[in-house]
Every structure is written in C-alpha cells, then in structure tokens.
Design a protein around this motif. Structure first.
Motif, PDB file in Angstrom:
ATOM      1  N   GLU A   1     -12.778 -59.891 -16.371  1.00 34.68           N
ATOM      2  CA  GLU A   1     -11.984 -60.550 -15.338  1.00 34.68           C
ATOM      3  C   GLU A   1     -11.493 -59.445 -14.405  1.00 34.68           C
ATOM      4  N   PRO A   2     -11.057 -59.785 -13.191  1.00 34.41           N
ATOM      5  CA  PRO A   2     -10.611 -58.727 -12.267  1.00 34.41           C
ATOM      6  C   PRO A   2      -9.523 -57.833 -12.836  1.00 34.41           C
ATOM      7  N   GLU A   3      -8.701 -58.361 -13.744  1.00 30.58           N
ATOM      8  CA  GLU A   3      -7.599 -57.585 -14.301  1.00 30.58           C
ATOM      9  C   GLU A   3      -7.830 -57.167 -15.755  1.00 30.58           C
ATOM     10  N   TYR A   4      -9.054 -57.367 -16.286  1.00 29.81           N
ATOM     11  CA  TYR A   4      -9.338 -57.102 -17.696  1.00 29.81           C
ATOM     12  C   TYR A   4     -10.308 -55.931 -17.866  1.00 29.81           C
ATOM     13  N   LEU A   5     -10.040 -55.103 -18.877  1.00 30.54           N
ATOM     14  CA  LEU A   5     -11.023 -54.165 -19.404  1.00 30.54           C
ATOM     15  C   LEU A   5     -11.107 -54.404 -20.899  1.00 30.54           C
ATOM     16  N   GLU A   6     -12.290 -54.732 -21.385  1.00 29.82           N
ATOM     17  CA  GLU A   6     -12.495 -54.955 -22.812  1.00 29.82           C
ATOM     18  C   GLU A   6     -13.243 -53.774 -23.405  1.00 29.82           C
ATOM     19  N   VAL A   7     -12.757 -53.301 -24.544  1.00 33.01           N
ATOM     20  CA  VAL A   7     -13.409 -52.224 -25.281  1.00 33.01           C
ATOM     21  C   VAL A   7     -14.043 -52.855 -26.519  1.00 33.01           C
ATOM     22  N   LEU A   8     -15.364 -52.761 -26.605  1.00 40.65           N
ATOM     23  CA  LEU A   8     -16.140 -53.418 -27.656  1.00 40.65           C
ATOM     24  C   LEU A   8     -16.899 -52.388 -28.483  1.00 40.65           C
ATOM     25  N   PRO A   9     -17.353 -52.778 -29.665  1.00 38.52           N
ATOM     26  CA  PRO A   9     -18.221 -51.877 -30.427  1.00 38.52           C
ATOM     27  C   PRO A   9     -19.451 -51.479 -29.607  1.00 38.52           C
ATOM     28  N   PRO A  10     -20.032 -50.309 -29.872  1.00 33.83           N
ATOM     29  CA  PRO A  10     -21.157 -49.838 -29.054  1.00 33.83           C
ATOM     30  C   PRO A  10     -22.325 -50.815 -29.063  1.00 33.83           C
ATOM     31  N   SER A  11     -22.972 -50.918 -27.912  1.00 36.91           N
ATOM     32  CA  SER A  11     -24.166 -51.746 -27.711  1.00 36.91           C
ATOM     33  C   SER A  11     -23.885 -53.242 -27.728  1.00 36.91           C
ATOM     34  N   CYS A  12     -22.627 -53.650 -27.800  1.00 34.43           N
ATOM     35  CA  CYS A  12     -22.309 -55.076 -27.785  1.00 34.43           C
ATOM     36  C   CYS A  12     -22.332 -55.612 -26.355  1.00 34.43           C
ATOM     37  N   SER A  13     -22.923 -56.778 -26.187  1.00 28.25           N
ATOM     38  CA  SER A  13     -22.923 -57.481 -24.909  1.00 28.25           C
ATOM     39  C   SER A  13     -23.317 -58.917 -25.196  1.00 28.25           C
TER      40      SER A  13
END
Length: 275
Positions: free
Chosen positions: A180-192
C-alpha cells in the motif's frame, strides 16, 4: 484458453471501500465453484483477518496469505507451506526502521504484536479485524520466535527512505513489498504472491501451472502475479504501475465488475473458457 483457478486479491480488489464483498461478486464466484472451478484468496492478510470473508465466499482451494509466506486451506486448517523470518533478520529490520516508520506490526503465529497503541495502530487493527497484542519490547520478545512478516506503516512520502534503510539491513535475507502507499512489508526471502501461486498450482495439480490461473489485483504487490498468470486482470482503481503494465482492466472494487467479467466466460470441464 482455459482457467482452472481464480485468484483474488482482497483489499482494493474483491473488497469494497467499506471492506465488504458485494453480493453479485459472491454469486458469480459461487457459480463458477459449483461448476468445478477452483477459487482462492491471494492476500497480504493473515488467516484470522480473512476468516470473515471465507465465511461469505467459501473458497474451494487453499488461499495465499502474508503476500506469499503461507498457503493454507481454511476448510481443513492444513498449511500447504509456510515460511518465517529468522529472529536475527526480524530484529535487524526493526532496528533499521526505527528512524523512519510510524508503526510496526509483527506477525507471529496467529497474533499481531505491537509496542504501543496510536491512531495508526488502531486503524491497522480495524482493517485487520484482529486485536493487537501489546508487548514491551518487540526486538526482545522476538527472541526465538520467527515472525511470518513485519509490516511497517509510515507516511507515503517516507516510504522510499524506509525501504532503503530496511533493504540495506536485510540484504537478500528478506523480501520487501510495498503493498500500500504507506506500507512496507518484510517477508521471508523469495516470498511473493507469484511464488506462492506457483506452489499452489503445483499442489492442485494444474497441468499448465500459472497459465491455468485467472488473477485479479490492484496494487504493486499483485503485479508480478498478474503478469505471470494466464490472464491478469487489473481493477480500475489499481496503482498506475499496474494499469500501465496489465492489459486487461475492469471496473473498480466498489462495483460488480468481477461478477460481470466472470459472467463473460462459459464453464467446461471445471475450467473457465472465453465465450
């Protein structure tokens, strides 16, 4: 071309601005499921945050959660696969974001941890529909618990600096998503969403993988999947990058556009086929 799996993003796509699902869209999805087409959500939300929509739509395939860090069957509670961040990378993300983020949600198990309540946290809690759990120190609490994801919230103008700071701290040991314009998500590597959709297609035995998928989305975290699917469909309210790169556009998320689009297909042998 035939499509055996329909993947639906939630916020900004299937959900209206009031976070409901329009009756006509529910009808169309139930119609295609009754004929054997598989339907699943593909969302950044955690399972608890999606349950109210599961009860309305009753998807008949495992859904993608956390922007691809989990694939889970809501009917059986079976987790097809799940990935987590290491506690070290989670702590590094929190430290790097400290000067830039207004708020952080840490998703561990079926809980969302926060360090303080604020207007930002309350808005996030309302959107998720899941009560947040206050902890005195996020980095200390993470300890041995590997979060599934961390969501940082800040002003849109500060997202670029936040993203750069976290990227420098985590390198290739995490995947970063501006959902989202105001979101940064940190995910496990290679996740999408695309990687999870690949895994889901294999789990369901789809002969042609993502070519058998019809995907709906609106934001940049949907773009890779929309471009890789057999057919990617962008909502009229989609991010300008999505509208510029995805050729098929329909009405906005406050309309019956998904129903109208699905009604344009016939169904043969459990697959949507263009009339």
């Amino acid at each position: 071309r035939a499509f055996r799996l329909v993947l639906l993003d939630l916020d900004g796509t299937l959900l209206t601005s009031q976070r409901t699902v329009r009756d006509e869209n529910v009808r169309a999805l139930k119609r295609v499921m009754a004929e054997g087409v598989r339907v699943a959500f593909c969302t950044g939300r955690m399972p608890r945050s999606v349950q109210r929509y599961v009860e309305v739509v009753e998807p008949n395939a495992p859904s993608i959660h956390y922007n691809g860090a989990m694939v889970r069957d809501a009917k059986t509670n079976r987790v097809v696969f799940a990935r987590t961040l290491t506690s070290r990378i989670a702590a590094a993300s929190l430290a790097a974001a400290e000067a830039h983020a207004l708020h952080a949600n840490v998703y561990v198990g079926d809980a969302i941890w926060i360090v303080r309540r604020s207007g930002v946290s309350l808005a996030s809690e309302e959107k998720d529909g899941v009560a947040h759990t206050l902890v005195p120190d996020l980095r200390a609490r993470i300890g041995g618990a590997g979060p599934t994801k961390i969501l940082f919230i800040t002003e849109p103008a500060r997202i670029a600096a936040l993203t750069a700071a976290v990227a420098a701290a985590v390198g290739l040991e995490a995947a970063l998503v501006n959902s989202e314009p105001e979101y940064l998500e940190v995910l496990p590597p290679s996740c999408s969403k695309k990687a999870a959709a690949d895994a889901l297609a294999e789990h369901l035995g789809l002969q042609h993988g993502l070519r058998d998928v019809l995907a709906f989305g609106d934001n940049k975290n949907d773009l890779e999947l929309l471009e890789a699917a057999g057919l990617g469909v962008a909502m009229a309210n989609a991010h300008h990058d999505v509208l510029g790169r995805v050729r098929t556009h329909i009405g906005d998320n406050d309309s019956d556009a998904i129903a109208r689009f699905l009604d344009g297909f016939s169904i043969r042998d459990g697959a949507l086929v263009a009339r």
